[in-house]
Motif scaffolding. Structure first.
Motif, PDB file in Angstrom:
ATOM      1  N   ILE A   1      33.768 -13.986 -16.544  1.00 47.29           N
ATOM      2  CA  ILE A   1      33.449 -12.608 -16.154  1.00 47.29           C
ATOM      3  C   ILE A   1      32.345 -12.610 -15.100  1.00 47.29           C
ATOM      4  CG2 ILE A   1      32.557 -10.406 -16.980  1.00 47.29           C
ATOM      5  CD1 ILE A   1      33.818 -11.077 -19.695  1.00 47.29           C
ATOM      6  N   GLY A   2      31.397 -13.518 -15.288  1.00 44.72           N
ATOM      7  CA  GLY A   2      30.318 -13.629 -14.300  1.00 44.72           C
ATOM      8  C   GLY A   2      30.871 -13.978 -12.925  1.00 44.72           C
ATOM      9  N   ILE A   3      31.720 -14.972 -12.881  1.00 44.67           N
ATOM     10  CA  ILE A   3      32.299 -15.364 -11.592  1.00 44.67           C
ATOM     11  C   ILE A   3      33.077 -14.191 -11.003  1.00 44.67           C
ATOM     12  CG2 ILE A   3      34.023 -16.809 -10.494  1.00 44.67           C
ATOM     13  CD1 ILE A   3      33.261 -19.066 -12.119  1.00 44.67           C
ATOM     14  N   TRP A   4      33.860 -13.599 -11.838  1.00 44.60           N
ATOM     15  CA  TRP A   4      34.672 -12.460 -11.412  1.00 44.60           C
ATOM     16  C   TRP A   4      33.786 -11.404 -10.772  1.00 44.60           C
ATOM     17  CZ3 TRP A   4      39.829 -11.058 -11.514  1.00 44.60           C
ATOM     18  CH2 TRP A   4      40.101  -9.698 -11.321  1.00 44.60           C
ATOM     19  N   CYS A   5      32.702 -11.107 -11.430  1.00 38.93           N
ATOM     20  CA  CYS A   5      31.784 -10.096 -10.921  1.00 38.93           C
ATOM     21  C   CYS A   5      31.180 -10.526  -9.591  1.00 38.93           C
ATOM     22  CB  CYS A   5      30.698  -9.855 -11.965  1.00 38.93           C
ATOM     23  SG  CYS A   5      29.470  -8.665 -11.450  1.00 38.93           S
ATOM     24  N   ALA A   6      30.760 -11.793  -9.557  1.00 35.11           N
ATOM     25  CA  ALA A   6      30.109 -12.269  -8.331  1.00 35.11           C
ATOM     26  C   ALA A   6      31.086 -12.287  -7.170  1.00 35.11           C
ATOM     27  CB  ALA A   6      29.537 -13.664  -8.566  1.00 35.11           C
ATOM     28  N   VAL A   7      32.316 -12.508  -7.477  1.00 35.37           N
ATOM     29  CA  VAL A   7      33.273 -12.728  -6.405  1.00 35.37           C
ATOM     30  C   VAL A   7      33.915 -11.425  -5.937  1.00 35.37           C
ATOM     31  CG1 VAL A   7      35.541 -13.718  -6.005  1.00 35.37           C
ATOM     32  CG2 VAL A   7      33.737 -15.124  -6.904  1.00 35.37           C
ATOM     33  N   THR A   8      34.071 -10.489  -6.837  1.00 40.55           N
ATOM     34  CA  THR A   8      34.844  -9.316  -6.438  1.00 40.55           C
ATOM     35  C   THR A   8      34.014  -8.078  -6.161  1.00 40.55           C
ATOM     36  OG1 THR A   8      35.232  -8.834  -8.750  1.00 40.55           O
ATOM     37  CG2 THR A   8      36.958 -10.031  -7.598  1.00 40.55           C
ATOM     38  N   ARG A   9      32.873  -7.928  -6.780  1.00 43.00           N
ATOM     39  CA  ARG A   9      32.141  -6.681  -6.581  1.00 43.00           C
ATOM     40  C   ARG A   9      31.440  -6.698  -5.237  1.00 43.00           C
ATOM     41  NH1 ARG A   9      31.107  -3.146 -10.853  1.00 43.00           N
ATOM     42  NH2 ARG A   9      30.304  -1.925  -9.137  1.00 43.00           N
ATOM     43  N   ARG A  10      31.740  -5.694  -4.429  1.00 41.88           N
ATOM     44  CA  ARG A  10      31.151  -5.678  -3.087  1.00 41.88           C
ATOM     45  C   ARG A  10      29.753  -5.073  -3.106  1.00 41.88           C
ATOM     46  NH1 ARG A  10      34.758  -5.021   1.939  1.00 41.88           N
ATOM     47  NH2 ARG A  10      36.188  -6.756   1.599  1.00 41.88           N
ATOM     48  N   ASN A  11      28.904  -5.742  -3.794  1.00 40.98           N
ATOM     49  CA  ASN A  11      27.544  -5.233  -3.866  1.00 40.98           C
ATOM     50  C   ASN A  11      26.653  -6.419  -4.183  1.00 40.98           C
ATOM     51  OD1 ASN A  11      25.100  -4.144  -4.779  1.00 40.98           O
ATOM     52  ND2 ASN A  11      26.133  -2.207  -5.231  1.00 40.98           N
TER      53      ASN A  11
END
Lengths: 97, 500, 631, 472, 175
Positions: free
Chosen positions: A18-28
């Motif tokens: 989930i961390g990777i997912w967040c780091a990779v997809t959230r444009r912020n």
């Protein structure tokens, strides 16, 4: 505690992902940092669990250092983000070029 | 006395001459071009004298490796500073000495960045010398690259037509060859399990399995083949030669291309005889294609240097064919051809260089009547061309003769094709002679002076060498025999007894 | 007798005969090339000494039964020794003398002919080079040495034909000569290699020995013989490689006399004679010789019938006569062929040299013009020309008559009568075209006498020049007159080593008369058409336009070759290779390099992306790695 | 006794403290900082050299002082010294931050020294982080703040991302084995490496070190950071930082034993992709520093070949390669710094006419570039030879062939540099770079080192062999 | 299933759920709050796993200090003005794919590992023992981390002052 390490690792893995997912997809940029924080937390969790598995304190010690480093990371990272924000007035990594 | 000669490191002395020349040139301030030229001439002359001496002093009766120098270098890898000469390397050393000296003299008129030119030139030649005398794979590879990388600057700074393109292409292409050679060397060293780069040790029979030999030979053949102008890896040759300045063309076509075939011989054939036999048909086919194709493609060229570039492709094909025959005759012919072609091409480029310097063109249609305008220069050119078409009593003839004899025996079809190409090469060269040297005098060039006596010195030397070995081919062939016969098993004397 | 011969002296004589001209060549090129006269003197002295040595050898060895042979290693490679030496047998001795003699004569003659030419020294150097090569060729004891000098002879021919290199046609002709003979030489060389591979030896004596020919299978023997015959075809300008010789007339006339009629082109015939027993072992090869000789003879004769250029006529005639010699040899007439070679050398050289005098004097090659300009008034050359022409036409008692007789007799022996008919036709044609020329010159067409520029620069040495030339032609004329009477001794002399082969043919008394009649009718027809006071000077062939064009265009052979060369080689293969080089191989490489750089640009573009894409890439790469590691 | 073995680290710690103090004083003169830093760095080099033969296990076996570590410390301090020597005109950093610059530089070096000696996962991790954080901040110190912060942000994000990955890998490793001491791992790991969990753990762990070495896919920071960082710092990142990464990678990879072909294959794949990507991207660069960045990505690929051999030869080769990289890259950056005297980013065009403006610098650049391209007789060639030879002894023929073709591709852009320096003439006449006497001496020494070590590397190879003997 | 394991699974669900919520929130403040919940869950888990000291630290540092810091920043720079696209497709699609890969690899790894199937024993590292352990075995690491914090401090200081300077010099820094 009658939980096998496998389950704990699965939890940690899930968090890590989930961390990777967040780091990779959230444009912020802040969310990117948050994602990485989640990854670190997942690692710490795994360490503590493994520490229990092996009945050692090494893993816990690592988790302690992870917390310290996370703190340092946040301070430097957020300072950088502020700098960036001041200059570009945005946190969208696509626009910070 | 003999002891003294045996102990004096003549081979290292040759290298030191180059090194000392290089250092001296570097130390001379660049505003003394004349001094630099004289130093270069003296330095290169010394190497010539030394290589002639080594050639003469080599004991042919004894054969084998002589003038051996061997010192440990990198012990953990089994690398030695190991030099020696045999019947294969001596002709090459002599050739290098000759071309080096005459190449320096041919560039006597140079005015642009003289110091750097001669410094790089010395470096280049040092690499060539080192390679020919080296017997340690590590050093052979080092010298190989040392002789190639000054080429980029030499062409790109002092060259002419499309020089940057040509220089880049040539350098990349040739170093792509080294991308195959180095792995092959390392592969052989690794699979031998001997932890040594010593060529002589690694030639021990039975060290490599047939598969290993085939693999390594293919790599070495392709790697060195690029430099030897093997079809279809030859296209750097015309482009590069056109771009290069005279002296560099001389060394490059005259000596560097020989490094390619010498590498195939010294590394490929010495280390992987099985692979050699296995790939010989491929080598022969590519060689014959090169012979015919080079001559045909050259037929249409309009730039003199292109012409010579393609003729080199053709001639190096003969070398390749000789090597492919796996026979003493073929080897003799190939090595002799390497020598003969070296001298001949040097003469070619030296003459073209002079012509270009005077007329400022090397386009065939713009030339004509040179025999009237500058008879000496034209004569040198014609002699080179005649050597190239294999006129008897000029060095190249004997080489071709031996190669053809060997080729017809081993590969009859290839041999017949190669022999037939003689017609095309004659047509090709005579056409060039006709278009440039013959014909009415070109009025715009009528005032141009002929080569002065001093300026013709390098060309005269080259012609003399061609004629000398043309009349007395035995001088060279006997030398090569001392190496080629043992290589293929058997001694020279036994074989000679068969046919009185 | 043999014990009286001192090998040392023979060796010295043979070697000096061969190498003196080479020394002269070297000296002229290196040292004396600035001084024309010194150079000429050097060359002539060398040629003279060579002749002296040759004559000495002939005199000492004329009755030696066993051929003298001496070889030393020139070069040795593995199992093969290339030797240099000499083989002295009747054939080579005879040829040696012919070559040396004509060389000397031509060199003397050239003193006059070439006076004042800027390339005088070069000319003599080349002549010396030729003399060396030709003499060494003659004496060669093995095929490889013969081949080497064969090539060198070709080289000197090239240099001499293109002597006036500023003329495009001259340099073109030289090139053509070299390349076409090269074509034949390739076959020759392949033949040599074939023999070498199967016999391991190229010694001529051994090749000729019956035990050698027996060792070879008939197919192999024939192949080798035919390949070698290819060389002969090239060098002796036989069909189909005959077109270079007429063009070779671009060279100075003495050169044509020496190389392109008397000696060099005869080398082909010489080779055939040299290997006569070898060829004789293969009936197929002999038939091919006959056929090729016959075709060449007729073809060239027809060409000669319509040529206006005096040298061209003699060139065609040379081809024709060489064809005849080859026919003779092909029919087994060893002595006939060689004897005709001998006589032909004399009278053909004479023909050319006489023509040279006219050309030199009037500055034109056209026989009509020369006739109009007053050739008749020059008595000496005119008479000599007539003598030589008579010899050529086979008019008794000149030398040609005897040799032709021998050949005809030989042909008559041949089971197939076709060859005799062809030979007789040749005789008639020869007589016709020879005397056509003579009559044209004797009976100039009325008309304006063209004011031609005097041929070559004439200086003070004019008289001397004429003198030198006249002396030479007179000498040769004497030879043409008397040589025929030595038919018997010469034949006996040369046949000696091959006594086994010298099957004495039947005597055909009728043949003599037929031949004579044909020759006479040829002359008569020529007189009718050209020599009469009221003659139209238009030959019967010239009245038939189709034939006239065909003959004048050399049966379109030249054009065919040109087409082959231009379309096949230049525009076809060569262009294909050159384009392939540029457009496929080289362009492919450039494409490869360009593609690499383009992919570099693409990869660089990927790196310019947003930060999250990079993180994404890391994740994906790790995922792929995981897949690889676990599955 | 223990503290003597710890001298180099203590020395650099003290130096860092000194600069902390200096940074708090009032700025009088930047030259003061420079000279202090230079003498301290020189002293550090001497200290490290003096301590090269020290040996021992410190801090309850978490810290190992052996020849391997000490050799790398020498290299690191040499790198530091060389970089500081370049700082005489530190125009890329605002004047008031010079003390902090040196402070962080010394801290970073200290962190790397700790890194190369650490044999416990925790100390490896924290010292790696320390060195990374020093660099993040250093990069941001660029005077052109827009560029600096940009680069720092990228560096930082990729850095913490990979460190998180590494940390998770360490966690898995620990979970699977329960070991944290490298010395224990060396014993156990080869036996369990075929387990999927361990394999994944090892690969994730290596990610952090790959980041340091700028290996694919952790290389993305390199181009931006080289361009964004002050030139001297870029030199430091390209040299010292790489050296430390090589050392720690050697230690960690050696622990896996080299029996697992899957691991070797994946490392080989990374090496190949890394060099290919680096070389191809470098082909089209116009900016000199960016070009060098891509070239160092490619070089990292070559080094990895030596490391993945997991044999003594491979380790020797990698150690030697580290030294070679230090010299070659530093020489290139010397040219960068001298050409861009104003602290900007030089493009390739800025090299035009260098052979006339400063022949010595041009020669040095050419030698360095040829060394990077691996052309004999330079140090770069010897390094490549060692690496490839080691790989060949393991039988990786295809890998070596691919690597050699990469060398050929790389030659193109290296030749472009040579061409720019030797062939092109500047459009606008630019002033010659100022080389002080000491700079000249330094340049000459570098040229000589590149050639002499390349031609006669025997002593160094012997040294490397001794150093690597403790790994296996 | 003991109480402990029940608690573990409960916490695991809470942690995962709140983390997923955190990651998918458009509003950053909400996201951070969810994350705080997740970290609290982690802290509980730490306690459960026998690390009471770490649990406390986790609450204090992670859920406390760090998240508060984030919150400060979020509030300070008022990002909500910029409507960011949640999960842009170009990033999302590859992420989904590698997510599946990760899931596969992860399952394979964790369940393929034989040694960790057994239930873990219960143990507690008392803060006392833990502290002793850390400072006995890892004081070097502690020192390094302290240096690290110093560096971070300097960095933050520098970066913080950077913007002041910048605003003063209007985009161009004074050297």
């Amino acid at each position: 505690m009658n939980v096998p390490l496998t389950h704990l690792l699965t939890l940690a893995g899930g968090l890590f992902f989930i961390g990777i997912w967040c780091a990779v997809t959230r444009r912020n940029l802040i969310m990117v940092m948050l994602g990485i924080e989640i990854m670190l937390n997942a690692a710490a969790l795994a360490f503590v669990g493994a520490s229990l598995r092996w009945q050692q304190m090494e893993g816990q010690a690592v988790a302690l250092f992870v917390l310290a480093i996370a703190a340092a990371e946040v301070s430097v990272g957020l300072a950088l983000i502020i700098c960036i924000y001041r200059r570009y007035r945005t946190l969208d990594p696509a626009k910070v070029q | 006395m003999a002891l003294f000669y045996a102990e004096f490191p003549f081979l290292t002395a040759i290298l030191l001459c180059c090194g000392a020349g290089l250092l001296t040139i570097m130390l001379i301030p660049s505003n003394h071009p004349q001094l630099i030229k004289w130093v270069s001439a003296v330095g290169s002359g010394l190497t010539l004298v030394l290589s002639v001496y080594v050639f003469i002093a080599y004991d042919q009766g004894l054969g084998g490796l002589q003038f051996v120098e061997r010192y440990p270098w990198i012990e953990s890898l089994g690398i030695q500073y190991f030099n020696g000469v045999d019947g294969f390397s001596l002709p090459m050393l002599l050739l290098t000495g000759i071309v080096f000296f005459t190449g320096v003299l041919s560039m006597w008129q140079l005015e642009l960045r003289v110091k750097e030119y001669f410094a790089l030139y010395f470096l280049l030649v040092a690499g060539v010398f080192g390679l020919f005398m080296g017997l340690d794979l590590f050093f052979i590879f080092v010298w190989y690259d040392v002789s190639l990388f000054p080429m980029y600057l030499l062409i790109a700074v002092w060259g002419s037509t499309r020089k940057e393109y040509g220089a880049m292409k040539l350098t990349l292409y040739l170093l792509a060859g080294s991308a195959l050679i180095l792995p092959a060397i390392l592969y052989l060293v690794a699979v031998s399990g001997l932890n040594t780069f010593d060529l002589v040790t690694l030639t021990r029979p039975g060290l490599f399995t047939p598969f290993q030999q085939k693999l390594a030979f293919l790599l070495l053949y392709l790697g060195f083949g690029i430099l030897a102008g093997v079809w279809p890896f030859h296209t750097w040759s015309p482009v590069g030669h056109v771009a290069a300045p005279t002296g560099v063309s001389m060394v490059h076509a005259g000596v560097l291309m020989k490094i390619g075939s010498f590498g195939v011989l010294r590394l490929g054939i010495f280390l992987c005889p099985e692979g050699w036999r296995y790939w010989a048909p491929l080598m022969a086919t590519l060689a014959v294609i090169g012979i015919v194709y080079g001559a045909l493609a050259g037929l249409r060229q309009t730039d003199l240097k292109y012409v010579v570039g393609y003729s080199s492709v053709s001639h190096m094909g003969i070398v390749g064919l000789g090597l492919a025959t796996v026979s003493v005759d073929g080897l003799n012919g190939a090595v002799f051809q390497m020598f003969a072609h070296g001298v001949m091409t040097a003469l070619f480029f030296s003459s073209i260089g002079y012509i270009y310097e005077r007329t400022h063109t090397k386009m065939i249609p713009e030339l004509g009547g040179l025999s009237r305008i500058m008879p000496r220069a034209a004569t040198f050119f014609i002699i080179a061309a005649l050597t190239s078409i294999g006129v008897p009593c000029l060095a190249s003839f004997w080489a071709e003769l031996m190669v053809f004899i060997a080729a017809i025996r081993v590969f009859p079809v290839h041999g017949v094709l190669a022999v037939s190409a003689l017609v095309i090469s004659a047509l090709f060269m005579l056409r060039v002679i006709q278009k440039t040297c013959y014909g009415p005098r070109n009025a715009t060039m009528a005032h141009l002076p002929d080569v002065s006596f001093s300026m013709s010195l390098p060309r005269v030397i080259l012609v003399m060498v061609i004629v000398l070995f043309g009349f007395f081919p035995g001088l060279m062939v006997d030398m090569i025999q001392t190496a080629s016969v043992p290589l293929l098993g058997g001694s020279a004397h036994d074989v000679a007894a068969v046919y009185p | 007798m043999t014990q009286l011969i001192q090998p040392q002296i023979v060796w010295t004589a043979a070697m000096s005969a061969m190498f003196l001209p080479l020394i002269a060549f070297g000296l002229i090129l290196l040292i004396t090339h600035r001084w024309a006269r010194v150079s000429a003197a050097l060359a002539i002295v060398a040629a003279g000494a060579s002749l002296a040595c040759s004559v000495y050898l002939l005199a000492t060895l004329h009755d030696v039964q066993i051929p003298l042979r001496s070889t030393q290693t020139w070069m040795m490679t593995s199992d093969f020794r290339i030797t240099f030496g000499y083989l002295l047998d009747p054939l080579s001795l005879l040829m040696l003398v012919i070559v040396a003699a004509i060389s000397l004569l031509v060199q003397v003659y050239s003193l006059g002919y070439m006076t004042g030419d800027p390339g005088f020294a070069r000319y003599y150097a080349f002549l010396s080079l030729f003399a060396w090569a030709m003499l060494s060729l003659t004496l060669a004891p093995n095929l490889l040495q013969l081949y080497i000098f064969w090539e060198l002879v070709g080289l000197s021919s090239y240099l001499l034909i293109g002597f006036w290199y500023e003329k495009f046609s001259a340099s073109e002709a030289g090139k053509k000569a070299f390349v076409m003979t090269r074509l034949g030489d390739v076959a020759f060389f392949l033949g040599i290699l074939l023999l070498l591979m199967n016999l391991g030896n190229l010694d001529i004596l051994r090749l000729n020995a019956p035990e050698t020919t027996d060792r070879l299978s008939p197919g192999l023997l024939t192949t080798a013989a035919l390949l070698i015959f290819g060389g002969i075809v090239g060098k002796s300008a036989q069909f189909p490689l005959l077109t270079w010789l007429p063009d070779a007339m671009e060279g100075p006339t003495p050169v044509s006399a020496l190389l392109h009629s008397a000696t060099m082109v005869a080398a082909g015939v010489f080779l055939l004679a040299r290997l006569f027993p070898f060829f004789n072992a293969s009936p197929t090869a002999m038939s091919v010789c006959l056929a090729i000789g016959a075709i060449s003879m007729l073809m060239a004769a027809t060409m000669a019938m319509v040529a206006d250029d005096i040298k061209q006529v003699w060139a065609y005639s040379t081809i024709s006569q060489l064809g005849l010699m080859i026919m003779a040899l092909g029919a087994g007439g060893y002595a006939a062929g060689v004897f005709h070679l001998t006589t032909h050398a004399g009278f053909k050289a004479l023909l050319f040299l006489c023509a040279g005098i006219f050309i030199h004097a009037f500055g034109t090659n056209d026989m009509f013009t020369i006739g109009q300009a007053g050739a008749r008034k020059r008595r000496i050359p005119m008479i000599c020309l007539i003598v030589a022409a008579a010899a050529l036409a086979g008019v008794p008692p000149f030398s040609g008559f005897f040799s032709k007789e021998l050949i005809m007799a030989r042909l008559a022996d041949h089971p197939n009568p076709l060859w005799l008919i062809v030979g007789l036709l040749g005789v008639w044609l020869t007589a016709y075209y020879t005397f056509r020329l003579i009559f044209v010159m004797l009976r100039p067409r009325p008309g304006v006498i063209p004011q031609t520029a005097e041929g070559h620069a004439h200086h003070g040495a004019h008289r001397f020049a004429e003198g030198a030339m006249n002396v030479v032609v007179l000498l040769l004329a004497v030879v043409a007159i008397v040589l025929g009477w030595f038919e018997k001794p010469i034949s006996a002399f040369i046949v000696a080593p091959h006594s086994a082969l010298a099957a004495t043919g039947g005597h055909h008394a009728w043949l003599l008369w037929v031949t004579l009649a044909l020759a006479a009718s040829g002359v008569a027809l020529a007189w009718l058409e050209f020599g009469r006071r009221t003659a139209t000077q238009k030959g019967f062939v010239e009245k038939m336009p189709a034939l006239q064009t065909l003959f004048a265009n050399r049966w379109y052979l030249d054009r065919l070759y040109r087409r082959l060369l231009d379309d096949g080689i230049y525009r076809g293969l060569s262009r294909l290779c050159a384009k392939n080089d540029q457009k496929v191989i080289d362009a492919g490489l450039d494409e490869l390099a360009g593609g690499t750089v383009a992919s570099g640009r693409m990869i660089h573009g990927l790196h310019a992306g947003m930060i999250q894409y990079k993180l994404l890439t890391i994740s994906i790469a790790l995922g792929l790695l995981g897949i690889y590691l676990l599955f | 006794m223990m503290w003597q073995q710890f001298t180099p680290e203590l020395y650099h710690f003290a130096a860092a403290l000194l600069f902390t103090a200096l940074s708090m004083t009032r700025r009088v003169d930047n030259r003061r900082d420079y000279w202090v830093a230079l003498s301290l760095a020189g002293g550090g080099l001497i200290v490290c050299l003096a301590a090269v033969r020290a040996e021992g296990l410190l801090f309850l076996n978490t810290y190992k002082v052996d020849l391997f570590a000490q050799l790398f410390k020498v290299l690191l301090s040499m790198g530091l010294f060389l970089v500081v020597a370049l700082c005489s005109e530190l125009n890329g950093v605002a004047r008031r931050w010079h003390s902090e610059f040196y402070l962080l530089l010394f801290t970073c070096t200290l962190a790397m020294m700790l890194l190369v000696s650490s044999v416990h996962l925790i100390s490896i991790y924290v010292s790696l982080e320390l060195s990374s954080y020093s660099l993040y901040v250093l990069v941001a110190l660029r005077r052109d703040a827009a560029m600096g912060t940009q680069a720092a942000l990228r560096y930082f994000l990729i850095g913490i991302f990979s460190s998180a990955i590494m940390l998770f890998g360490l966690a898995l490793l620990y979970a699977a084995t329960g070991l944290t001491y490298l010395s224990d791992l060396v014993q156990v790991l080869p036996g369990v490496i075929d387990q999927p969990l361990v394999l994944v753990a090892v690969v994730l762990t290596l990610g952090g070190f790959f980041f340091k070495l700028a290996l694919f896919p952790f290389h993305f920071w390199a181009p931006d950071v080289y361009v964004g960082a002050p030139n001297q710092l870029a030199a430091f990142i390209a040299t010292a930082s790489k050296v430390a990464a090589v050392a720690v990678l050697l230690r960690v990879v050696a622990a896996t034993g080299g029996q697992e072909t899957l691991l070797v294959d994946s490392l080989a794949a990374l090496a190949i992709i890394s060099m290919t990507v680096g070389n191809l991207a470098a082909l089209v660069q116009k900016d000199f520093k960016r070009l060098l960045a891509y070239s160092s990505i490619a070089q990292a690929g070559y080094v990895l070949i030596g490391i993945l051999c997991m044999s003594p030869e491979g380790a020797d080769a990698a150690i030697f390669y580290a030294l070679a990289l230090l010299l070659m890259k530093f020489t290139c950056f010397l040219a960068v710094v001298k050409i861009a005297a104003d602290g900007g980013n030089p493009s390739l065009d800025a090299l035009a006419g260098l052979h006339r403006r400063s022949p010595l610098l041009a020669l040095a650049l050419m030698m360095a570039v040829f060394a990077l391209a691996g052309i004999p007789p330079t140090i770069g060639f010897t390094a490549k030879l060692l690496v490839f030879s080691a790989a060949m002894h393991k039988g990786y023929l295809v890998l070596v062939l691919i690597a050699m073709f990469n060398v050929v591709i790389s030659l193109y852009y290296y030749l472009l540099i040579v061409k720019a320096a030797y062939l092109t003439e500047p459009a606008v006449e630019t002033p010659a770079p100022v080389l002080s006497l000491s700079a000249r001496a330094l340049t000459t020494a570098l040229i000589i080192a590149i050639v002499v070590v390349g031609f006669y590397p025997n002593p160094l190879i012997v040294m490397a062999r001794q150093a690597s003997s403790s790994l296996f | 299933m003991t109480l402990y394991s029940l608690l573990f699974y409960l916490l695991a669900i809470i942690i995962l759920a709140s983390t997923v919520m955190a990651v998918t929130r458009r509003n950053l403040v909400h996201a951070i709050i969810y994350l705080v919940v997740s970290f609290f869950g982690s802290a509980m888990l730490f306690y459960l796993l026998g690390a009471p000291f770490l649990a406390a630290i986790e609450v204090i540092i992670y859920a406390g200090a760090i998240m508060i810091l984030f919150l400060f920043i979020v509030m300070m720079i008022d990002v909500d003005r910029h409507k960011e696209r949640l999960f842009p497709i170009r990033q999302c699609l590859p992420a989904i794919i590698f997510g599946l890969v990760y899931a596969a690899v992860g399952l394979m790894v964790t369940f393929g590992h034989s040694g960790s199937k057994a239930s873990m024993p219960i143990a507690v590292a008392t803060p006392n023992a833990f502290g002793r352990f850390v400072f006995e075995h890892h004081w070097l690491a502690v020192e390094i981390v302290s240096l690290l914090l110093l560096v971070a401090l300097i960095g933050a200081l520098y970066l913080g002052r950077l913007k002041i300077e910048k605003s003063a010099a209007a985009g161009k820094e004074t050297p």
